[in-house]
Design a protein around this motif. Structure first.
Motif, PDB file in Angstrom:
ATOM      1  N   GLN A   1       0.833  -1.210   0.000  1.00  0.00           N
ATOM      2  CA  GLN A   1       0.000   0.000   0.000  1.00  0.00           C
ATOM      3  C   GLN A   1       0.863   1.253   0.000  1.00  0.00           C
ATOM      4  OE1 GLN A   1      -2.628  -1.304   3.501  1.00  0.00           O
ATOM      5  NE2 GLN A   1      -3.871   0.268   2.513  1.00  0.00           N
ATOM      6  N   LEU A   2       1.815   1.305   0.924  1.00  0.00           N
ATOM      7  CA  LEU A   2       2.675   2.473   1.059  1.00  0.00           C
ATOM      8  C   LEU A   2       3.542   2.667  -0.187  1.00  0.00           C
ATOM      9  CD1 LEU A   2       3.668   1.898   4.772  1.00  0.00           C
ATOM     10  CD2 LEU A   2       2.495   3.929   3.926  1.00  0.00           C
ATOM     11  N   ARG A   3       4.069   1.569  -0.706  1.00  0.00           N
ATOM     12  CA  ARG A   3       4.946   1.657  -1.879  1.00  0.00           C
ATOM     13  C   ARG A   3       4.181   2.173  -3.096  1.00  0.00           C
ATOM     14  NH1 ARG A   3       6.627  -3.006  -1.409  1.00  0.00           N
ATOM     15  NH2 ARG A   3       5.267  -4.091  -2.870  1.00  0.00           N
ATOM     16  N   GLN A   4       2.988   1.635  -3.329  1.00  0.00           N
ATOM     17  CA  GLN A   4       2.203   2.073  -4.472  1.00  0.00           C
ATOM     18  C   GLN A   4       1.743   3.523  -4.315  1.00  0.00           C
ATOM     19  OE1 GLN A   4      -0.795  -0.678  -6.162  1.00  0.00           O
ATOM     20  NE2 GLN A   4      -0.093  -2.142  -4.613  1.00  0.00           N
ATOM     21  N   ALA A   5       1.326   3.876  -3.111  1.00  0.00           N
ATOM     22  CA  ALA A   5       0.872   5.254  -2.876  1.00  0.00           C
ATOM     23  C   ALA A   5       2.011   6.230  -3.119  1.00  0.00           C
ATOM     24  CB  ALA A   5       0.332   5.397  -1.453  1.00  0.00           C
ATOM     25  N   ARG A   6       3.210   5.911  -2.621  1.00  0.00           N
ATOM     26  CA  ARG A   6       4.360   6.791  -2.846  1.00  0.00           C
ATOM     27  C   ARG A   6       4.674   6.908  -4.323  1.00  0.00           C
ATOM     28  NH1 ARG A   6       7.289   3.700   1.831  1.00  0.00           N
ATOM     29  NH2 ARG A   6       6.789   5.013   3.631  1.00  0.00           N
ATOM     30  N   PHE A   7       4.593   5.793  -5.038  1.00  0.00           N
ATOM     31  CA  PHE A   7       4.922   5.816  -6.466  1.00  0.00           C
ATOM     32  C   PHE A   7       3.973   6.730  -7.225  1.00  0.00           C
ATOM     33  CE2 PHE A   7       4.363   4.410 -10.809  1.00  0.00           C
ATOM     34  CZ  PHE A   7       5.672   4.359 -11.265  1.00  0.00           C
ATOM     35  N   TRP A   8       2.658   6.556  -7.023  1.00  0.00           N
ATOM     36  CA  TRP A   8       1.698   7.338  -7.803  1.00  0.00           C
ATOM     37  C   TRP A   8       1.612   8.783  -7.334  1.00  0.00           C
ATOM     38  CZ3 TRP A   8       0.920   5.754 -12.318  1.00  0.00           C
ATOM     39  CH2 TRP A   8       0.946   4.387 -12.601  1.00  0.00           C
ATOM     40  N   GLN A   9       1.863   9.004  -6.055  1.00  0.00           N
ATOM     41  CA  GLN A   9       1.958  10.373  -5.556  1.00  0.00           C
ATOM     42  C   GLN A   9       3.137  11.084  -6.217  1.00  0.00           C
ATOM     43  OE1 GLN A   9       2.592  10.717  -1.151  1.00  0.00           O
ATOM     44  NE2 GLN A   9       4.628  11.270  -1.842  1.00  0.00           N
ATOM     45  N   SER A  10       4.310  10.415  -6.245  1.00  0.00           N
ATOM     46  CA  SER A  10       5.489  11.011  -6.880  1.00  0.00           C
ATOM     47  C   SER A  10       5.272  11.198  -8.377  1.00  0.00           C
ATOM     48  CB  SER A  10       6.721  10.128  -6.642  1.00  0.00           C
ATOM     49  OG  SER A  10       6.996  10.010  -5.265  1.00  0.00           O
ATOM     50  N   ALA A  11       4.628  10.208  -9.007  1.00  0.00           N
ATOM     51  CA  ALA A  11       4.362  10.316 -10.448  1.00  0.00           C
ATOM     52  C   ALA A  11       3.489  11.520 -10.747  1.00  0.00           C
ATOM     53  CB  ALA A  11       3.696   9.037 -10.942  1.00  0.00           C
ATOM     54  N   SER A  12       2.523  11.814  -9.870  1.00  0.00           N
ATOM     55  CA  SER A  12       1.652  12.956 -10.102  1.00  0.00           C
ATOM     56  C   SER A  12       2.438  14.269 -10.049  1.00  0.00           C
ATOM     57  CB  SER A  12       0.520  12.982  -9.070  1.00  0.00           C
ATOM     58  OG  SER A  12      -0.351  14.064  -9.311  1.00  0.00           O
ATOM     59  N   TYR A  13       3.320  14.397  -9.050  1.00  0.00           N
ATOM     60  CA  TYR A  13       4.124  15.623  -8.971  1.00  0.00           C
ATOM     61  C   TYR A  13       5.049  15.743 -10.181  1.00  0.00           C
ATOM     62  CZ  TYR A  13       2.589  16.842  -4.277  1.00  0.00           C
ATOM     63  OH  TYR A  13       1.820  17.226  -3.201  1.00  0.00           O
ATOM     64  N   LEU A  14       5.650  14.645 -10.605  1.00  0.00           N
ATOM     65  CA  LEU A  14       6.544  14.686 -11.762  1.00  0.00           C
ATOM     66  C   LEU A  14       5.779  14.924 -13.052  1.00  0.00           C
ATOM     67  CD1 LEU A  14       9.051  11.822 -10.902  1.00  0.00           C
ATOM     68  CD2 LEU A  14       9.609  14.239 -11.235  1.00  0.00           C
ATOM     69  N   TYR A  15       4.574  14.428 -13.140  1.00  0.00           N
ATOM     70  CA  TYR A  15       3.748  14.669 -14.320  1.00  0.00           C
ATOM     71  C   TYR A  15       3.435  16.152 -14.458  1.00  0.00           C
ATOM     72  CZ  TYR A  15      -0.411  14.664 -17.319  1.00  0.00           C
ATOM     73  OH  TYR A  15      -1.326  14.930 -18.311  1.00  0.00           O
ATOM     74  N   HIS A  16       3.140  16.795 -13.340  1.00  0.00           N
ATOM     75  CA  HIS A  16       2.676  18.175 -13.389  1.00  0.00           C
ATOM     76  C   HIS A  16       3.805  19.202 -13.470  1.00  0.00           C
ATOM     77  CE1 HIS A  16      -1.103  16.300 -12.012  1.00  0.00           C
ATOM     78  NE2 HIS A  16      -1.668  17.322 -12.621  1.00  0.00           N
ATOM     79  N   ALA A  17       4.997  18.870 -12.995  1.00  0.00           N
ATOM     80  CA  ALA A  17       6.102  19.828 -13.014  1.00  0.00           C
ATOM     81  C   ALA A  17       7.439  19.095 -13.053  1.00  0.00           C
ATOM     82  CB  ALA A  17       6.033  20.742 -11.801  1.00  0.00           C
ATOM     83  N   LYS A  18       8.377  19.648 -13.782  1.00  0.00           N
ATOM     84  CA  LYS A  18       9.710  19.034 -13.870  1.00  0.00           C
ATOM     85  C   LYS A  18      10.661  19.546 -12.792  1.00  0.00           C
ATOM     86  CE  LYS A  18      11.258  22.282 -17.493  1.00  0.00           C
ATOM     87  NZ  LYS A  18       9.959  22.988 -17.612  1.00  0.00           N
ATOM     88  N   SER A  19      10.335  20.689 -12.156  1.00  0.00           N
ATOM     89  CA  SER A  19      11.192  21.276 -11.125  1.00  0.00           C
ATOM     90  C   SER A  19      10.643  20.911  -9.756  1.00  0.00           C
ATOM     91  CB  SER A  19      11.259  22.799 -11.287  1.00  0.00           C
ATOM     92  OG  SER A  19      11.782  23.142 -12.542  1.00  0.00           O
ATOM     93  N   VAL A  20      10.988  19.726  -9.282  1.00  0.00           N
ATOM     94  CA  VAL A  20      10.489  19.260  -7.994  1.00  0.00           C
ATOM     95  C   VAL A  20      11.645  19.167  -7.007  1.00  0.00           C
ATOM     96  CG1 VAL A  20       8.563  17.992  -9.003  1.00  0.00           C
ATOM     97  CG2 VAL A  20      10.743  16.835  -8.657  1.00  0.00           C
ATOM     98  N   HIS A  21      11.288  19.105  -5.736  1.00  0.00           N
ATOM     99  CA  HIS A  21      12.293  19.037  -4.677  1.00  0.00           C
ATOM    100  C   HIS A  21      13.061  17.724  -4.770  1.00  0.00           C
ATOM    101  CE1 HIS A  21      14.227  19.544  -0.846  1.00  0.00           C
ATOM    102  NE2 HIS A  21      13.655  18.459  -0.366  1.00  0.00           N
ATOM    103  N   VAL A  22      14.398  17.810  -4.726  1.00  0.00           N
ATOM    104  CA  VAL A  22      15.244  16.619  -4.708  1.00  0.00           C
ATOM    105  C   VAL A  22      16.013  16.598  -3.393  1.00  0.00           C
ATOM    106  CG1 VAL A  22      15.446  16.460  -7.216  1.00  0.00           C
ATOM    107  CG2 VAL A  22      17.103  17.829  -5.945  1.00  0.00           C
ATOM    108  N   PRO A  23      16.425  15.404  -2.919  1.00  0.00           N
ATOM    109  CA  PRO A  23      16.999  15.312  -1.576  1.00  0.00           C
ATOM    110  C   PRO A  23      18.426  15.818  -1.434  1.00  0.00           C
ATOM    111  CG  PRO A  23      16.875  13.142  -2.597  1.00  0.00           C
ATOM    112  CD  PRO A  23      16.146  14.088  -3.506  1.00  0.00           C
TER     113      PRO A  23
END
Length: 294
Positions: free
Chosen positions: A159-181
């Protein structure tokens, strides 16, 4: 309307989410007061409808450590159990004051988060990401649904792994300038990889598919669950439900507001055992708006 343009630190190539913005103290306080007005409207609606909510994230930390905002914080986070979150969304569609509006995943165009925001109309709180996405973000309060985790540890991790993946995919889909660690060379490589993923996702997916895939990660058997997590922002491994509910009241900016029932355990799990201590100056972060208009 008063308009301000804020400038991120000069050594950063882009004002990424999470970087520190040096607000004028009066300006930051004005922003906090605007957010408190939104919070008061949410609290009134929840009280009227019998909806359970609680301060979340840094707002809990602020309540217990400062009896209000963390001094440099520029947003308010709220949490709700999923059934209460769903009830809140339906009530808020028609019952929020006229000067407030909802931003919702799967409904609001160009909106990357998988959780809701209540925003004040006619205002701006724009970051590099929201500008790139084309989302006209106003001054807001975030509302995170808490979902049950499966009692089966293997399924809960999925559950956690899939949620993180699709949450991250949504941010990357919408913008290329995202926070990196990281910063420096490693950070540059991470940023370049994010840009590549952004263009690939734009070719392969759309907003509807992103939200369908994310919602599929929520549809699992959670009967007998004793843990919950903000799958819409799955940055932790979850919390014992008994530590979250029932809530208790704590002081926040002259108000008595609900926090997780065992807020100390929540904060220890979220921020570590030294959560009562102030972090170093270079770790005092906020949302780094580029444009702020009241």
């Amino acid at each position: 309307m008063v308009f301000h343009k804020l400038t991120a630190r000069k050594h950063d190539p882009l004002p990424l989410r999470g970087d520190i913005t040096q607000y004028d103290s009066q300006e930051l306080r004005r922003l906090q007061q605007a957010e408190l007005e939104i919070l008061d409207a949410i609290d009134a609606l929840c009280q009227r409808e019998g909806i359970t909510y609680f301060l979340d994230g840094g707002s809990v930390l602020g309540a217990l450590r400062h009896e209000g905002f963390i001094p440099w914080d520029d947003d308010i986070d709220l949490g709700m159990p999923r059934p209460d979150y769903d009830r809140f969304i339906e009530a808020a569609r028609t019952s929020l004051p006229d000067n407030l509006t909802l931003a919702l995943p799967g409904e609001t165009p160009n909106y990357a988060p998988m959780f809701a925001k209540v925003m004040r109309k006619g205002t701006k709180f724009l970051t590099e990401e929201t500008l790139e996405a084309g989302f006209d973000q106003g001054i807001f309060v975030d509302i995170f649904p808490y979902d049950d985790l499966s009692p089966n540890e293997k399924i809960a991790r999925s559950q956690l792994r899939q949620a993180r993946f699709w949450q991250s995919a949504s941010y990357l889909y919408h913008a290329k300038s995202v926070h990196v660690p990281h910063r420096g060379i490693v950070g540059s490589i991470e940023s370049a990889a994010c840009k590549g993923c952004h263009y690939a996702l734009r070719l392969l997916l759309n907003e509807e598919k992103l939200h369908t895939r994310f919602n599929e990660s929520l549809n699992t058997d959670t009967e007998g669950s004793t843990r919950c997590a903000t799958l819409a922002w799955a940055q932790s491994e979850g919390y014992d439900t008994d530590d979250m509910l029932p809530t208790r009241l704590e002081s926040f900016e002259g108000r008595k507001l609900p926090v997780p029932g065992n807020a100390e355990a929540y904060l220890t799990r979220t921020y570590g055992s030294n959560w009562r201590s102030l972090p170093p100056l270079d770790q005092r972060q906020n949302h780094a708006p580029i444009e702020l208009a009241f």
